[in-house]
Enzyme design. Structure first.
Site, PDB file in Angstrom:
ATOM      1  N   CYS A   3      -5.203 -39.206 -31.014  1.00  0.00           N
ATOM      2  CA  CYS A   3      -6.410 -40.017 -30.670  1.00  0.00           C
ATOM      3  C   CYS A   3      -7.934 -39.296 -30.759  1.00  0.00           C
ATOM      4  O   CYS A   3      -7.952 -38.146 -31.140  1.00  0.00           O
ATOM      5  CB  CYS A   3      -6.091 -40.218 -29.267  1.00  0.00           C
ATOM      6  SG  CYS A   3      -6.190 -38.928 -28.032  1.00  0.00           S
ATOM      7  N   CYS A   6      -8.198 -35.824 -29.256  1.00  0.00           N
ATOM      8  CA  CYS A   6      -7.818 -34.741 -30.190  1.00  0.00           C
ATOM      9  C   CYS A   6      -9.059 -34.376 -31.125  1.00  0.00           C
ATOM     10  O   CYS A   6      -9.360 -33.181 -31.112  1.00  0.00           O
ATOM     11  CB  CYS A   6      -6.689 -34.969 -30.732  1.00  0.00           C
ATOM     12  SG  CYS A   6      -5.168 -35.377 -29.991  1.00  0.00           S
ATOM     13  N   ASP A 418     -40.204 -49.407 -57.539  1.00  0.00           N
ATOM     14  CA  ASP A 418     -40.881 -48.802 -58.581  1.00  0.00           C
ATOM     15  C   ASP A 418     -40.872 -49.698 -59.865  1.00  0.00           C
ATOM     16  O   ASP A 418     -39.592 -50.542 -59.699  1.00  0.00           O
ATOM     17  CB  ASP A 418     -40.056 -47.326 -58.998  1.00  0.00           C
ATOM     18  CG  ASP A 418     -40.606 -46.911 -60.282  1.00  0.00           C
ATOM     19  OD1 ASP A 418     -41.796 -46.671 -60.457  1.00  0.00           O
ATOM     20  OD2 ASP A 418     -39.928 -46.615 -61.361  1.00  0.00           O
ATOM     21  N   ASP A 617     -36.121 -44.788 -60.330  1.00  0.00           N
ATOM     22  CA  ASP A 617     -35.190 -44.100 -61.349  1.00  0.00           C
ATOM     23  C   ASP A 617     -35.607 -42.992 -61.958  1.00  0.00           C
ATOM     24  O   ASP A 617     -34.567 -42.292 -62.475  1.00  0.00           O
ATOM     25  CB  ASP A 617     -34.744 -45.398 -62.191  1.00  0.00           C
ATOM     26  CG  ASP A 617     -35.879 -45.583 -63.178  1.00  0.00           C
ATOM     27  OD1 ASP A 617     -36.990 -45.371 -62.924  1.00  0.00           O
ATOM     28  OD2 ASP A 617     -35.642 -45.981 -64.482  1.00  0.00           O
ATOM     29  N   ASP A 621     -40.122 -40.276 -59.177  1.00  0.00           N
ATOM     30  CA  ASP A 621     -39.762 -41.054 -57.880  1.00  0.00           C
ATOM     31  C   ASP A 621     -38.895 -40.203 -56.984  1.00  0.00           C
ATOM     32  O   ASP A 621     -38.907 -40.669 -55.690  1.00  0.00           O
ATOM     33  CB  ASP A 621     -38.938 -42.328 -58.296  1.00  0.00           C
ATOM     34  CG  ASP A 621     -39.616 -43.424 -59.127  1.00  0.00           C
ATOM     35  OD1 ASP A 621     -40.797 -43.592 -58.936  1.00  0.00           O
ATOM     36  OD2 ASP A 621     -38.888 -43.781 -60.192  1.00  0.00           O
TER      37      ASP A 621
END
Length: 722
Positions: A3, A6, A418, A617, A621
């Site tokens: 549970c 624990c 971008d 990309d 950036d």
């Protein structure tokens, strides 16, 4: 771990170790992620601490090995449940004999024999239920309490009370004593059933990783000394030539050397249309070759492939802890002691006040309180949703690098896009050029071609490709070359000083420009115009156009429909940027922004109180991706951008952005629902049990089903549609 208590205990114990900087334990994945200083503590010390806390730790294995381990655990659990159910069934029938509605069953009288019931209940209590006792002992030894403690106390109370009554029947010569063997046996049986259902449901929530692992091909046809040899995938080395026949899976990442074919990349990128491949194009392992024969050179194998990195990212996301889980962790840490206290008060109130001296009834009600309260549902509420949400995202080609990013994405107010390679295709083409009178056209174009051949900028590559199509060749070698980010390039070729770039570059060198009307018209039409100057004199321009991706406008509209502010950011000139923005339906444009300025623009939006997502990309950036609240990198972009981002969009188009944000919102909503019902279940169930309106075995069934319901609720995320 049984549970949330624990998991909380292990996490707390590991965090207190000297040299450990952070520890995060995931109940659903049964994993711990620990950051530590190797100069202070060794990994063996960390594992020893877990053993000391009453559990066992091993170094993380591959998912395939974990799958085998899980299957073995499921088989043992099913066997325990079957034996427990068979032994408990006669006890259930004996209990049913006490109810008038079950009179038609004609239950044999010997089912009521205390010694038969003792014989049936004992193996269930101490053999089938042994793990509960072991777990409870370890928890108490570690000065904490968990679900095992509740179960051990509740079932032991029912069993030992019945045992005392059985022994007293021996001395009194009675068989019709009041026994509760069925309470303890059925409790354990229902708990095992709940654990089995929970394990099966959790297995479904991790099926995204299993599906990814299943994509990996097992063999490859490698060309060695001119001979095709079929080898296990593990034996393929970088640099090997690999043959791929039509319909076969591409075994590893690489580059096409010979042939052309269409490749289905949908299983990794979510892109439904096959991608045409020819010599020089990249190939991704686990994608499917179409109808052409290909020969490729392997570049990345084993754990370096795109598929392996995707599996690693999804594993890390599913194993990470979302910030909202801290609420559940705090509650779980104090939950069990509070429940034991409530059960004790319930017993005392019934025994001394409501039904004075009625020990069996007071005991039954206390047991019901103990077993209906369980922190399992609370502990499963968040991680199961994160697992299901990130798994579904991976299927859609969206890779969240951690649960915190999946949770945070729903907060986004503004999206910075971008331009090149993000909104546009990133494959610009030379559309027009013009050389000023007084210059020889071929000479100027050859100088530009030579200089741009040294550039890695997409515009430079487009110019080089376009001029070569015109039949032009490079001039002599470049004597000096310098790329000026955001401006252009400077070069010295054949003793001539060449400038190629923006108006600002030429203005810095005090180059006077001729009539700009034709240039401005092209820019207004969405072309990027690159200017050239030779020996400080304006020599002409080259126009390059980059079309927007077919999905960009619809994606922008979807983002705006979500109530987000969409901004186009680019280093390009204002006219070109506005033209592209108009085509994409973007109203706000930030143009002529230098690479280092993109991060500053992110900070400006954040200063307005907005949560910002940056999508890009390229290498330029990366700073903005790292600065933004959420950075999203196109999977078709550079490794630097992908590394700096929090989310990778494998499809490489903007339509994944609204999907990622919508899925984040759904996931957070699902987490909140799970937490609410887990808390509400206990808030309602405990008072009902304390009031005496629930038999202990019914309470046990309800408790088991509460955990299952939370997991099933989280699995609804796997039905998320675009």
């Amino acid at each position: 771990m049984t549970c949330a208590s624990c998991a909380a205990r292990i996490e707390k114990g590991l965090s207190r170790l000297e040299g450990v900087t952070s520890a995060s334990v995931n109940l659903t994945m049964e994993t711990a992620r620990v950051e530590y200083n190797e100069a202070v503590i060794a990994v063996g010390d960390v594992m020893s601490k877990v053993d000391q806390l009453g559990f066992h730790a091993e170094l993380h294995k591959e998912m395939s090995q974990l799958g085998d381990q899980r299957e073995s655990g499921l088989r043992k659990l099913k066997l325990r449940l079957l034996v427990s159910a068979l032994l408990s069934l006669p006890l259930l029938l004996a209990m049913a004999d006490h109810f008038a509605f079950a009179s038609f069953l004609h239950i044999p009288g010997w089912f009521m024999n205390p010694w038969l019931q003792l014989g049936l209940a004992t193996p269930v209590q101490f053999v089938i239920g042994a793990p509960f006792y072991i777990g409870a002992y370890k928890a108490l030894r570690g000065r904490s309490a968990n679900m095992d403690v509740l179960v051990a106390i509740g079932t032991s109370a029912a069993y030992f009370y019945s045992l005392v009554e059985t022994l007293s029947s021996l001395s009194m010569g009675m068989h019709s004593v009041e026994l509760y063997y069925e309470t303890s046996a059925l409790l354990i049986t229902f708990l095992l059933l709940g654990k089995l259902l929970e394990a099966l449901a959790k297995g479904r929530s991790s099926q995204a990783i299993s599906a990814l692992i299943g994509l990996a091909p097992k063999q490859a046809v490698v060309i060695r000394e001119g001979i095709e040899v079929r080898l296990p995938i593990d034996e393929v080395q970088p640099g090997d030539f690999v043959a791929i026949k039509p319909g076969e899976k591409i075994p590893v990442d690489g580059t096409v050397l010979e042939g052309s074919s269409s490749v289905d990349e949908s299983m990794l990128t979510g892109e439904s249309f096959p991608v045409q491949k020819q010599a020089g194009d990249p190939l991704i392992g686990a994608t499917i070759n179409g109808n052409g024969q290909l020969v490729m050179r392997a570049t990345k194998v084993g754990k370096e492939t795109v598929l392996a990195s995707i599996i690693r990212i999804v594993e890390e996301a599913q194993g990470s802890k979302a910030p909202i889980q801290r609420i559940a962790d705090v509650i779980s840490g104090i939950f069990v002691p509070i429940v034991i206290g409530i059960a004790a008060v319930t017993f005392l109130v019934w025994y001394f006040a409501l039904e004075p001296g009625a020990f069996p009834e007071a005991l039954r009600k206390a047991i019901a309180v103990l077993v209906i309260a369980c922190p399992c549902a609370l502990g499963l509420a968040t991680p199961t949703s994160i697992m299901a949400g990130s798994g579904r995202a991976a299927e859609l080609g969206i890779l969240f690098k951690g649960g915190e990013h999946l949770e945070r994405a729903h907060l986004i107010d503004a999206v910075l896009l971008d331009k090149t390679g993000t909104v546009t295709e990133g494959k610009p083409k030379l559309t027009r050029y013009q050389v000023e009178p007084g210059f020889e056209q071929d000479e100027v174009l050859r100088l530009v071609l030579t200089a741009e051949s040294s550039s890695e900028h997409p515009l430079g590559e487009a110019i080089v490709a376009g001029l070569r199509e015109q039949g032009l060749e490079r001039a002599a070698e470049v004597e000096t070359f310098a790329a000026i980010p955001g401006f252009g390039i400077e070069a010295r070729i054949e003793g001539k000083e060449l400038l190629v770039g923006t108006r600002r570059l030429l203005a810095q060198h005090r180059v006077e420009l001729a009539d700009l009307s034709s240039i401005e018209q092209l820019e207004n039409e969405g072309h990027t115009v690159v200017l050239a100057a030779v020996d400080g004199v304006y020599a002409g321009f080259l126009a390059v156009a980059d079309r927007i991706k077919p999905t960009s406008r619809a994606a922008v509209e979807a983002l705006q429909a979500l109530g987000l502010e969409v901004v186009l950011i680019t280093g390009d000139n204002a006219s070109t940027a506005r033209a592209i923005a108009e085509q994409a339906g973007i109203r706000t444009v930030l143009a002529e922004v230098l690479p280092e300025g993109k991060a500053e623009e992110v900070k400006k939006l954040q200063a307005r109180g907005l949560k910002v997502a940056m999508i890009g990309d390229g290498i330029n950036d990366a700073p903005a991706l790292a600065t933004a609240d959420i950075g999203m990198a196109m999977g078709t972009g550079t490794d630097v951008a992908i590394e700096a981002a929090d989310i990778t969009l494998m499809r490489g188009d903007l339509s994944s952005i609204p999907e990622a944000i919508a899925l984040s919102r759904k996931t957070l909503s699902n987490i909140k629902q799970n937490l609410f019902w887990a808390l509400a279940y206990n808030a309602v169930g405990i008072p009902i049990a304390a009031a005496g309106w629930l038999a202990p075995w019914v309470a046990g069934a309800a408790m088991a089903l509460s955990s299952v319901s939370v997991v099933l609720s989280a699995l609804r995320l796997q039905r998320f549609r675009k």
